[in-house]
Design a protein around this motif. Structure first.
Motif, PDB file in Angstrom:
ATOM      1  N   PRO A 723       0.821  -1.221   0.000  1.00 14.82           N
ATOM      2  CA  PRO A 723       0.000   0.000   0.000  1.00 14.82           C
ATOM      3  C   PRO A 723       0.855   1.272   0.000  1.00 14.82           C
ATOM      4  O   PRO A 723       0.391   2.325  -0.430  1.00 14.82           O
ATOM      5  CB  PRO A 723      -0.793  -0.112   1.305  1.00 14.82           C
ATOM      6  N   VAL A 736       0.469  -7.812   2.406  1.00 19.13           N
ATOM      7  CA  VAL A 736      -0.969  -8.010   2.569  1.00 19.13           C
ATOM      8  C   VAL A 736      -1.245  -9.496   2.372  1.00 19.13           C
ATOM      9  O   VAL A 736      -0.891 -10.082   1.352  1.00 19.13           O
ATOM     10  CB  VAL A 736      -1.770  -7.175   1.550  1.00 19.13           C
ATOM     11  N   VAL A 741      -7.778 -10.974   3.426  1.00 19.95           N
ATOM     12  CA  VAL A 741      -8.623 -10.326   2.425  1.00 19.95           C
ATOM     13  C   VAL A 741      -9.829 -11.211   2.117  1.00 19.95           C
ATOM     14  O   VAL A 741     -10.972 -10.732   2.055  1.00 19.95           O
ATOM     15  CB  VAL A 741      -7.820 -10.039   1.141  1.00 19.95           C
ATOM     16  N   GLN A 744     -12.324 -11.156   4.932  1.00 23.11           N
ATOM     17  CA  GLN A 744     -13.103  -9.922   5.060  1.00 23.11           C
ATOM     18  C   GLN A 744     -14.028  -9.671   3.864  1.00 23.11           C
ATOM     19  O   GLN A 744     -15.161  -9.234   4.051  1.00 23.11           O
ATOM     20  CB  GLN A 744     -12.140  -8.753   5.217  1.00 23.11           C
ATOM     21  N   TRP A 766      -1.271  -2.057  -3.926  1.00 18.93           N
ATOM     22  CA  TRP A 766      -2.495  -2.564  -3.321  1.00 18.93           C
ATOM     23  C   TRP A 766      -3.155  -1.427  -2.555  1.00 18.93           C
ATOM     24  O   TRP A 766      -2.484  -0.635  -1.893  1.00 18.93           O
ATOM     25  CB  TRP A 766      -2.162  -3.690  -2.349  1.00 18.93           C
ATOM     26  N   SER A 767      -4.493  -1.312  -2.695  1.00 18.24           N
ATOM     27  CA  SER A 767      -5.204  -0.301  -1.931  1.00 18.24           C
ATOM     28  C   SER A 767      -6.202  -0.990  -1.021  1.00 18.24           C
ATOM     29  O   SER A 767      -7.066  -1.727  -1.482  1.00 18.24           O
ATOM     30  CB  SER A 767      -5.925   0.664  -2.877  1.00 18.24           C
ATOM     31  N   THR A 768      -6.045  -0.753   0.268  1.00 18.37           N
ATOM     32  CA  THR A 768      -6.938  -1.428   1.221  1.00 18.37           C
ATOM     33  C   THR A 768      -8.354  -0.890   1.123  1.00 18.37           C
ATOM     34  O   THR A 768      -9.308  -1.571   1.478  1.00 18.37           O
ATOM     35  CB  THR A 768      -6.424  -1.257   2.662  1.00 18.37           C
ATOM     36  N   THR A 769      -8.515   0.345   0.608  1.00 16.51           N
ATOM     37  CA  THR A 769      -9.871   0.884   0.450  1.00 16.51           C
ATOM     38  C   THR A 769     -10.425   0.550  -0.927  1.00 16.51           C
ATOM     39  O   THR A 769     -11.637   0.433  -1.097  1.00 16.51           O
ATOM     40  CB  THR A 769      -9.886   2.405   0.640  1.00 16.51           C
TER      41      THR A 769
END
Length: 941
Positions: A723, A736, A741, A744, A766-769
């Motif tokens: 990220p 990550v 992932v 969730q 990678w974007s967690t949002t």
RNA sequence: GCCGCGGUGGCGGAAUGGCAGACGCAAUCGACUCAAAAUCGAUCGACCGCAAGGUCAUGAGAGUUCGACUCUCUCCCGCGGCACCA
């Protein structure tokens, strides 16, 4: 919101049970879709690993639905250093950690819903697999493609093993980053250089990313040029000794003496006494009485004359320049009349004395010799520590009237390779690599100490230091001069480590006027730079040399002094090691392990601590072996093979993974291969991909397979960065984990997000949002099932079918996902039929949710067994299109017109528009540009 | 040093000669709700303007073209490969 966990686990179990992805035994219409063979590391997967697997999974599902039989397997490149290094620390055997790691990897891949046929799973560290790695080694050995030689090789002091050139990055070990040093060792090589041209040519037809092809091309490094001989200027005086039953007028002697006279070189030839019935005392005594010897004398003996020469040298009190044996021997074993001189000569030689008395020694031997076995030349060269020139004489045993090879051998010349033969006039000095075999021979007594010191200094330097950034050039003068064949000028010979022993001839002609490096060196050491006229390349080659092609590619060094790899299936037997036999080495005769004795199993009674010798050497069990030939005590090769050997052929094994009769059934190989689509990281550009191509070509030549290129289409996945935008790594703490992932958001979200992030081949963070976007989309899909009703929306669905089909085919997964989203945004209502089409299109991307919705609609058969929808090109076209009206290239209006409207219609409508009118007011239209269904542009003055 | 790839909103990206910013994230406002979450709707490059509208804008500069993110040249920056290969 839907519960991803429940439905994903449910369907994964069901698909397993139904063997939904079972590969048909024999395909009708095949596609082989393959991921690069992964190493099952202890850390498990991070989200960056599966991006390629997801892409090939989508492609495989799409291809199956399009009516193909698909081979889509997975396996483990499980041999290698990390497992062994871990074993050293933890004392846990690599076999155990490997088992744990592969179990973990398999579980994670199943969690993502990848449609591998696990009944085809293979493991390179399994004896059932490496038995065939060893078998292939034996085939290569028989064909001369696997050979052992002593050479300077890359040695990693930390990993305590040798490395191939491809595994040295910036002078450092590819694995651990330690600076690599050069060591002279006897090692196994695969003869990949034999394939340099074919590896280069084969690239043209392949559908591979351009940068990868280019990297391979550069690695092979073909360059065309010329080889040119520079004659040594030093004036030798020759003493010639003819052979049994010969004379000064016999065989090639008159021609040779004449040639030397033309070059104003002094020579002396006798008619030796009693040539039909010679004795050692008489002949040697004659020579010693009649010739004078000094530091410039070279003794050249033909046949028995070479023996006389050796005996003469033994008795000299002075050192001479050199000795050349033409068709010489050291034992009276002849093909025509055996043991003829057995008693009149003494067949033992004081080689130490001979070596001490001669500056250089050379043996020239006729490979088709009908008198003296060629083997005698080899033995003689070995005992003399001299150069061996094996050639084909004009007439057997050098009995022709002219023997140019003899001339080449006695007049020391230095060969250079140049891509610029046209600059030959500008060659003002010459440089040899410090390791060049002629260095010792040509160095003058006065310069000897300087040269020896320089060579010692060079050996101390690592490859990294030799090619260091500063590139300060050093060198030393040998005292010798050669003659530039074009200008006839005398030019000095230097040695310098900026010339590489391993490329070309290990010697260069230096043209400081044209070459930057040569200029630097010349300026430093005050060597002449004078700018001479050029001649044409063709002319230069014709007059002074011969055309020559050089490659940067070197043979593939495959021995590793490590434990966790496939043992090299070779046995050494002292008993069978009769001297002189081809293939004999210092440790006895090399004997390939008989095929029926494979596999040579890795022993378990070893400690793994690397000591520079393979751990296999310390196993008692492993070394209890009998010679397959004589049944006497023997010794095994202790090294294992580079793991790139394992991955060089794994794609064959996938077609027939459990066959215990052959490495893969011929019919199956023929039916499934070559691989149609291959996906993996670009970091294998010159490693695995080059090796696998070499393997395939070698197997083609062995008539084991019927094609030369293993991978028709190649795509490289881009890395997924952390990220923070940097490479994911434990030390940065930006890894990550896909388990979290999936926990969730679900596997379908993970799959779709990885495809949506950006172009498949680009690196992207990678974007967690960002992942919530696709999760929201899938939630929307879930809810949509409640609301569909009749709606005349055929056009949109046909457009979607077209878009998704071409995007999958072109690896444009990101725009495919966008198209799904757009479609749902724009179609609030649709018919059940179109909705089902939508689900089928989405199924390869999100296999679980689509299966659940599909079956909820009342279908009994899996969505993944459905036929890929077709589209009607006519229905993808809009009836009305937006046409842009421009004035001087600026948009002034947008018109809705029936598609296919012609220029007059559009112009009329455009001119009626108020804004367009305003912009055209008082201006003259000088030109109109019309693109149907796109725009009309008025150019005004 | 040489070779290759790339540089577009606050962010990931779309468009490969024809309306720059599709799709998504973030953000802001609104609806629903007692409230929040979820969901739905709207806004969302910069500047000028009440508005209609206009100007600028795809790393920088030039060029080709009716028209350039897209083609050409020069330069800057980032990433990857090779690295004294004669």
């Amino acid at each position: 919101m839907y519960n991803s966990k429940d439905i994903e686990e449910k369907w994964q179990k069901q698909w397993d049970k139904d063997q939904l992805y079972k590969t048909p035994e024999h395909p009708k219409k095949k596609q082989y879709i393959l991921d690069m063979f992964p190493y099952p590391s202890g850390a498990g997967l991070h989200v960056g690993h599966p991006i390629g697997y997801i892409a090939t999974d989508i492609l495989s599902r799409f291809t199956r639905m399009s009516g193909y039989d698909v081979l889509h397997p997975m396996g483990w490149d499980a041999f290698g250093l990390p497992a062994e290094n871990y074993a050293i620390q933890s004392k846990v055997h690599p076999r155990i950690t490997t088992r744990q790691n592969t179990d973990r990897f398999r579980e994670q891949l199943k969690m993502i819903g990848l449609s591998y046929d696990w009944s085809h799973e293979i493991n390179a560290s399994d004896p059932e697999y490496y038995r065939w790695t060893q078998w292939l080694f034996l085939q290569f050995y028989k064909k001369g493609l696997a050979y052992k030689k002593e050479a300077y090789v890359n040695w990693c002091p930390k990993d305590q093993t040798v490395l191939a050139n491809e595994q040295v990055i910036d002078g450092k070990c590819e694995r651990c980053g330690t600076v690599v040093v050069q060591k002279l060792l006897s090692q196994w090589f695969f003869k990949i250089t034999d394939y340099a041209d074919r590896l280069l040519e084969g690239l043209e037809k392949l559908d591979w990313p351009k940068p990868i092809k280019l990297m391979q091309k550069n690695w092979i490094g073909r360059s065309e040029g010329a080889e040119i001989d520079f004659l040594l200027e030093r004036k030798f005086k020759y003493v010639f000794l003819h052979g049994f039953d010969g004379s000064s007028k016999g065989s090639f002697w008159p021609w040779l003496i004449n040639e030397l006279e033309n070059k104003k070189i002094q020579s002396l030839i006798f008619d030796l006494p009693n040539t039909n019935n010679p004795t050692e005392e008489e002949q040697v005594g004659f020579v010693l009485r009649n010739a004078q010897f000094d530091e410039n004398t070279v003794i050249v003996g033909h046949s028995l004359g070479s023996v006389v020469g050796l005996k003469v040298i033994e008795k000299l009190r002075v050192k001479i320049a050199g000795y050349v044996a033409v068709g010489g021997f050291l034992e009276p074993k002849f093909k025509d009349h055996p043991r003829i001189f057995e008693n009149s000569f003494k067949w033992n030689f004081d080689f130490n004395k001979i070596k001490a008395n001669t500056g250089f020694r050379k043996v020239i031997s006729d490979l088709n010799d009908e008198v003296v076995p060629a083997e005698q030349g080899r033995l003689l060269a070995k005992d003399l520590s001299g150069d061996l020139v094996e050639t084909a004489a004009q007439k057997s045993h050098f009995q022709g009237r002219m023997e140019p090879a003899v001339m080449d051998a006695i007049l020391p010349s230095i060969k250079v390779f140049t891509t610029r033969p046209d600059t030959l006039f500008g060659a003002t000095y010459m440089v040899l690599a410090p390791e060049h075999p002629l260095v010792e021979q040509i160095t003058t007594p006065e310069q000897k100490n300087y040269v020896i010191n320089y060579v010692i200094e060079t050996k101390k330097k690592t490859e990294l230091q030799r090619t260091a950034l500063e590139k300060i050039k050093t060198g030393v003068f040998t005292g010798a001069f050669t003659v530039n064949p074009a200008t006839k000028e005398k030019i000095p010979v230097w040695i310098a480590d900026y010339v590489l022993a391993t490329y070309g001839t290990g010697a260069i002609m230096a043209v400081p006027a044209h070459d930057q490096r040569d200029r630097e060196f010349a300026e430093k050491y005050k060597l002449p730079i004078t700018d001479k006229p050029l001649l044409s390349v063709a002319e230069a080659i014709k007059k002074f040399g011969r055309a020559k092609v050089q490659y940067k590619l070197r043979d593939w060094l495959i021995s590793r002094q490590r434990y966790w790899g496939a043992p090299i299936p070779i046995i050494y037997c002292e008993n069978c090691g009769m001297s002189g036999e081809a293939g004999s080495a210092s440790g006895g005769q090399m004997i390939p392990v008989p095929e029926e004795d494979l596999p040579v199993l890795l022993p378990t009674d070893v400690d793994f601590l690397p000591t520079g010798e393979s751990p296999l050497a310390r196993s008692k069990k492993f070394n209890q072996v009998k010679c397959p030939k004589c049944n006497g005590p023997a010794r095994r090769d202790h090294d294992t093979m580079d793991t790139f050997v394992d991955s060089g052929w794994y794609f064959f094994r996938f077609t027939d993974p459990h066959n215990d009769k052959v490495f893969a059934d011929k019919k199956k190989v023929k039916e499934w291969l070559p691989v149609d689509t291959y996906v993996g990281g670009a970091d294998h550009a010159v490693l695995h991909l080059l090796y696998a191509r070499f393997f395939t070509k070698a197997l083609f030549d062995l008539k084991i397979v019927g094609f030369e290129e293993p991978f028709l289409k190649l795509r490289n996945q881009g890395n997924i960065l952390g990220p923070d935008g940097t490479k994911m790594s434990k030390s940065r703490g930006n890894i990550v984990n896909p388990d979290e992932v999936v926990d969730q958001y679900g596997a379908d979200s993970l799959r779709m997000y990885e495809m949506f992030m950006g172009p498949f081949e680009d690196a992207k963070p990678w974007s967690t949002t960002g992942i919530v976007g696709v999760k929201r989309f899938l939630d929307k899909v879930w809810r949509y099932q409640q609301v569909f009703e009749a709606g005349p929306d055929n056009k949109q669905i046909h457009k979607l079918v077209k878009k998704i089909t071409s995007d999958i085919e072109n690896f444009k997964f990101n725009t495919a996902v966008a198209a799904f989203m757009e479609f749902l945004n724009e179609n609030k209502i649709m018919s059940k039929e179109n909705w089902e089409t939508f689900l089928i299109l989405l199924a390869p991307f999100a296999p679980h949710i689509t299966e659940e919705l599909w079956q909820q609609l009342g279908h009994k058969e899996s969505i993944h067994k459905q036929v890929w929808p077709k589209f009607d090109e006519k229905l993808t076209k809009e009836k009305m299109v937006a046409v842009v009206v421009q004035v001087l290239g600026r948009v002034r209006a947008t018109l809705q017109v029936p598609s296919g409207s012609d220029q007059t219609v559009v112009k009329k409508l455009a001119l009626a528009d108020a804004k367009v009118k305003k912009n055209l007011e008082g201006k003259e239209i000088v030109r109109e540009v019309f693109v149907q269904d796109k725009l009309i542009n008025f150019v005004i003055k």
